[in-house]
Design a protein around this motif. Structure first.
Motif, mmCIF file in Angstrom:
data_model
loop_
_atom_site.group_PDB
_atom_site.id
_atom_site.type_symbol
_atom_site.label_atom_id
_atom_site.label_comp_id
_atom_site.label_asym_id
_atom_site.label_seq_id
_atom_site.Cartn_x
_atom_site.Cartn_y
_atom_site.Cartn_z
ATOM 1 N N GLY A 29 0.813 -1.201 0.000
ATOM 2 C CA GLY A 29 0.000 0.000 0.000
ATOM 3 C C GLY A 29 0.854 1.262 0.000
ATOM 4 O O GLY A 29 2.000 1.262 0.463
ATOM 5 N N SER A 30 0.287 2.333 -0.531
ATOM 6 C CA SER A 30 0.964 3.633 -0.587
ATOM 7 C C SER A 30 0.006 4.709 -0.129
ATOM 8 O O SER A 30 -1.214 4.543 -0.166
ATOM 9 N N THR A 31 0.556 5.841 0.288
ATOM 10 C CA THR A 31 -0.292 6.995 0.575
ATOM 11 C C THR A 31 -0.437 7.826 -0.691
ATOM 12 O O THR A 31 0.316 7.660 -1.663
ATOM 13 N N TRP A 32 -1.379 8.750 -0.664
ATOM 14 C CA TRP A 32 -1.538 9.640 -1.813
ATOM 15 C C TRP A 32 -0.269 10.462 -2.037
ATOM 16 O O TRP A 32 0.130 10.713 -3.189
ATOM 17 N N ALA A 33 0.394 10.835 -0.963
ATOM 18 C CA ALA A 33 1.639 11.595 -1.106
ATOM 19 C C ALA A 33 2.728 10.733 -1.736
ATOM 20 O O ALA A 33 3.520 11.211 -2.562
ATOM 21 N N ASP A 34 2.788 9.446 -1.342
ATOM 22 C CA ASP A 34 3.743 8.528 -1.965
ATOM 23 C C ASP A 34 3.530 8.466 -3.471
ATOM 24 O O ASP A 34 4.477 8.491 -4.266
ATOM 25 N N ILE A 35 2.262 8.378 -3.861
ATOM 26 C CA ILE A 35 1.939 8.267 -5.287
ATOM 27 C C ILE A 35 2.283 9.563 -6.009
ATOM 28 O O ILE A 35 2.832 9.543 -7.130
ATOM 29 N N ALA A 36 1.978 10.677 -5.389
ATOM 30 C CA ALA A 36 2.320 11.969 -6.004
ATOM 31 C C ALA A 36 3.822 12.081 -6.228
ATOM 32 O O ALA A 36 4.282 12.534 -7.295
ATOM 33 N N ARG A 37 4.608 11.682 -5.231
ATOM 34 C CA ARG A 37 6.071 11.736 -5.388
ATOM 35 C C ARG A 37 6.525 10.806 -6.509
ATOM 36 O O ARG A 37 7.446 11.142 -7.275
#
Length: 474
Positions: A398-406
Motif C-alpha cells: 500500500g501507498s499513501t496519496w503523497a507517496d503516489i504523487a512523489r
C-alpha cells in the motif's frame, strides 16, 4: 407393467450444454410415477438453475408425427409423459459448434436439457405420445428465432421414419437449409456507465461484438421508474454495473445525498430485481469506502461493512441489494485510475507547471487501473467463478496519496521533494464546502481472486506504464 431404470443421472452430449438425464420411474400394476422435474436433485448434477416459467404439452395421435427443427431464445427441459420419440437436436448458435447434431430415443425415463439456441425436433415412435417441455421465457413475436429444414443434407438427421412417409407441417418443410440459417446470437452483455473511466475500459476489453451493448445514463438511467421495461431482459445474460455517483464530498449535501442514494442504492436494487426475475448475472462495482479504514490489516471480502460518509453508506446499501440476487459478483475496488481526469493526471500536470502540491499522507491504499479492473471482471465471467464478493485492485504494498504523487513527479522527471505530505485534517482545514470522511486504510486483500489465476499487476509498475502512455492533463 412398464419397467424403466431407476437411477437419476446426467450424460453430456457433443452439443455444448445439451444434457440427457436418466429419470427414476417407479411402476406397478396401476402404472408408473416419476419426478419429471426436481430442482434440487437435478441442479446438484450440474443442470443450470434455468428458472422455468411455463409448461407445455404436445399430444401426437399417430406414429411418425414429426416436429421441428426450432431454436428459440430460451432454455427448455423436454421429456415424454407417455409414448416414445426419436429426438434430434442441432446447434444453431453462433460459434464453433454450429451445425453439431445429437440424436436419441426418449421415453418417460429420459429428459433432455436444451440450451437456448439449440434446435429441437422429434418424431413419434408410438401413437398417443405426449411430449412435454418446460421453458424459461414466454413466447414473444419480437424474440429472435432460428429454424432448420428437417431434411437438410448437411446435418442429415437419421429419421427412423422417412420424412416422405411422416406427418410434417408445410411450415416445417419450408424451413431453410443449414447454409441459409441465421445463427442465434448469444445472450447480450449490457455495460452500464459506459461513459465513465471504467466504462471506457470495459468497452476496450469487451470490444464491439454484436452481443455486447453499452449504455450511459442518457440512454439508460438506472433510476428510471420504467427500468424493468427498458429492455427485453430475457435476451441478456449479464449486466455489468459501472454506473455510480462518485462525488464523495457533494454526497454530504442534501441534493448530493439524494442523488447518491438514488444511483448507488435504489438503482442497484432495481437491477438486482431485474436480474432475479430474468435469471441474469449482475456484476456490481463497489468501493473501499464501504469500510471505515480503521483496520490494521487488509480488508477481506467477508469483513462487515462500516461506512463513514454518505457515499460509502449508499455504496454499502448497493452491495446488500446486489447480494440479494443469486447470480451476482460484487467487485470491490479502490483508487481507480483510467482514461479521464484523475489524481495521477492532476499530479503530472502540477509537476509540469511548476506547482508544488500539498498531498494527503495519512490515507493508505492501492491504485487500480481501469484496464486491469475490466480484465478482472471479464475473468470472473469467462471462468464462471463462484458467485459472491471479490476484491480487485492493483497489487504491491500500500501507498499513501503523497507517496503516489512523489512517484508521479519522479517518473515524469521532476523532483519528488516538491511534494509535501500533510494530514487529511490539514489538507481540508480551509475547505469552504462539505468534506466527506475518508477511510485511512483502503488496502483490500486479494487472496480470493488470486485463486482464479488473476495476478494483480504491481501498482507502481502500472503507474509508470500509465504515465508513459498518457499526456499530462492541463
Amino acid at each position: 407393467m412398464t419397467t424403466y431404470g431407476t437411477a437419476l443421472g446426467a450424460t453430456r452430449t457433443p452439443i455444448p450444454g445439451l444434457v440427457v438425464f436418466d429419470l427414476p420411474v417407479y411402476g406397478d400394476s396401476r402404472g408408473w410415477f416419476k419426478e419429471n422435474w426436481q430442482r434440487a436433485k437435478m441442479t446438484a448434477l450440474g443442470l443450470p438453475d434455468f428458472g422455468p416459467v411455463q409448461n407445455n404439452i404436445s399430444f401426437n395421435d399417430a406414429v411418425g408425427t414429426t416436429r421441428g427443427i426450432h431454436a428459440e431464445p430460451w432454455d427448455k427441459w423436454v421429456s415424454v409423459a407417455t409414448g416414445r420419440i426419436f429426438g434430434a437436436w442441432v446447434d444453431l448458435r453462433e460459434g464453433p459448434s454450429f451445425g453439431a447434431i445429437f440424436t436419441a430415443e426418449i421415453d418417460p425415463s429420459k429428459a433432455v436439457y436444451v440450451p437456448r439456441g439449440v434446435g429441437n425436433s422429434y418424431q413419434t415412435l408410438e401413437s398417443d405420445t405426449a411430449y412435454t417441455y418446460l421453458v424459461n421465457d414466454h413466447w414473444s413475436p419480437d424474440a429472435a428465432y432460428s429454424f432448420l429444414n428437417l431434411a437438410d443434407p448437411t446435418v442429415a438427421v437419421p429419421w427412423p421414419i422417412a420424412l416422405a412417409d411422416a406427418e410434417v407441417s408445410e411450415k416445417d418443410r419450408g424451413h431453410p437449409l443449414l447454409a441459409d440459417v441465421t445463427p442465434l446470437p448469444p445472450r447480450k452483455i449490457l455495460v452500464l456507465g459506459s461513459g465513465g473511466q471504467l466504462g471506457r475500459a470495459l468497452r476496450a476489453e469487451f470490444g464491439d461484438a454484436g452481443h455486447v451493448e453499452y449504455a450511459d445514463r442518457a440512454s439508460l438511467d438506472v433510476a428510471s421508474a420504467d427500468l424493468s421495461h427498458a429492455r427485453r431482459w430475457r435476451e441478456y445474460s449479464t449486466i455489468i454495473n459501472a454506473a455510480a455517483y462518485t462525488q464523495v464530498d457533494l454526497a454530504e449535501t442534501a441534493e448530493g445525498r439524494r442523488d447518491a442514494w438514488t444511483i448507488n442504492a435504489h438503482g442497484v436494487s432495481a437491477l438486482a430485481r431485474i436480474a432475479t426475475e430474468n435469471a441474469l448475472t449482475l456484476v456490481h462495482v463497489s468501493s473501499d469506502y464501504v469500510f471505515d479504514g480503521e483496520a490494521d490489516d487488509a480488508y477481506g471480502e467477508d469483513e462487515p461493512v462500516s461506512p463513514l460518509g454518505v457515499y460509502g453508506q449508499s455504496k454499502a446499501a448497493g452491495d446488500h441489494a446486489a447480494a440479494a440476487t443469486a447470480r451476482h459478483y460484487i467487485v470491490r475496488t479502490s483508487w481507480v485510475i483510467g482514461d479521464g481526469k484523475n489524481f495521477v493526471r492532476t499530479m503530472a500536470s502540477l509537476a509540469e507547471r511548476g506547482i508544488d502540491p500539498r498531498v494527503v499522507d495519512d490515507q493508505r491504499g492501492r491504485l487500480t487501473f481501469t484496464d486491469d479492473l475490466a480484465r478482472g471482471i471479464r475473468l470472473l465471467l469467462t471462468e464462471d467463478a463462484p458467485f459472491g464478493t471479490y476484491n480487485l485492485t492493483g497489487g504491491g504494498g500500500g501507498s499513501t496519496w503523497a507517496d503516489i504523487a512523489r512517484a508521479v513527479f519522479q517518473i515524469t522527471g521532476h523532483d519528488p521533494a516538491r511534494v509535501t505530505g500533510v494530514t487529511t485534517d490539514e489538507y481540508f482545514a480551509g475547505a469552504t464546502g462539505p468534506v466527506a470522511p475518508r477511510p485511512k486504510n483502503s488496502v483490500l486483500d486479494l487472496a480470493k481472486i488470486s485463486t482464479l489465476g488473476y495476478v494483480a499487476p504491481d501498482s507502481g509498475a502500472r503507474l509508470a506504464e500509465y504515465l508513459r502512455a498518457a499526456e499530462p492533463a492541463s
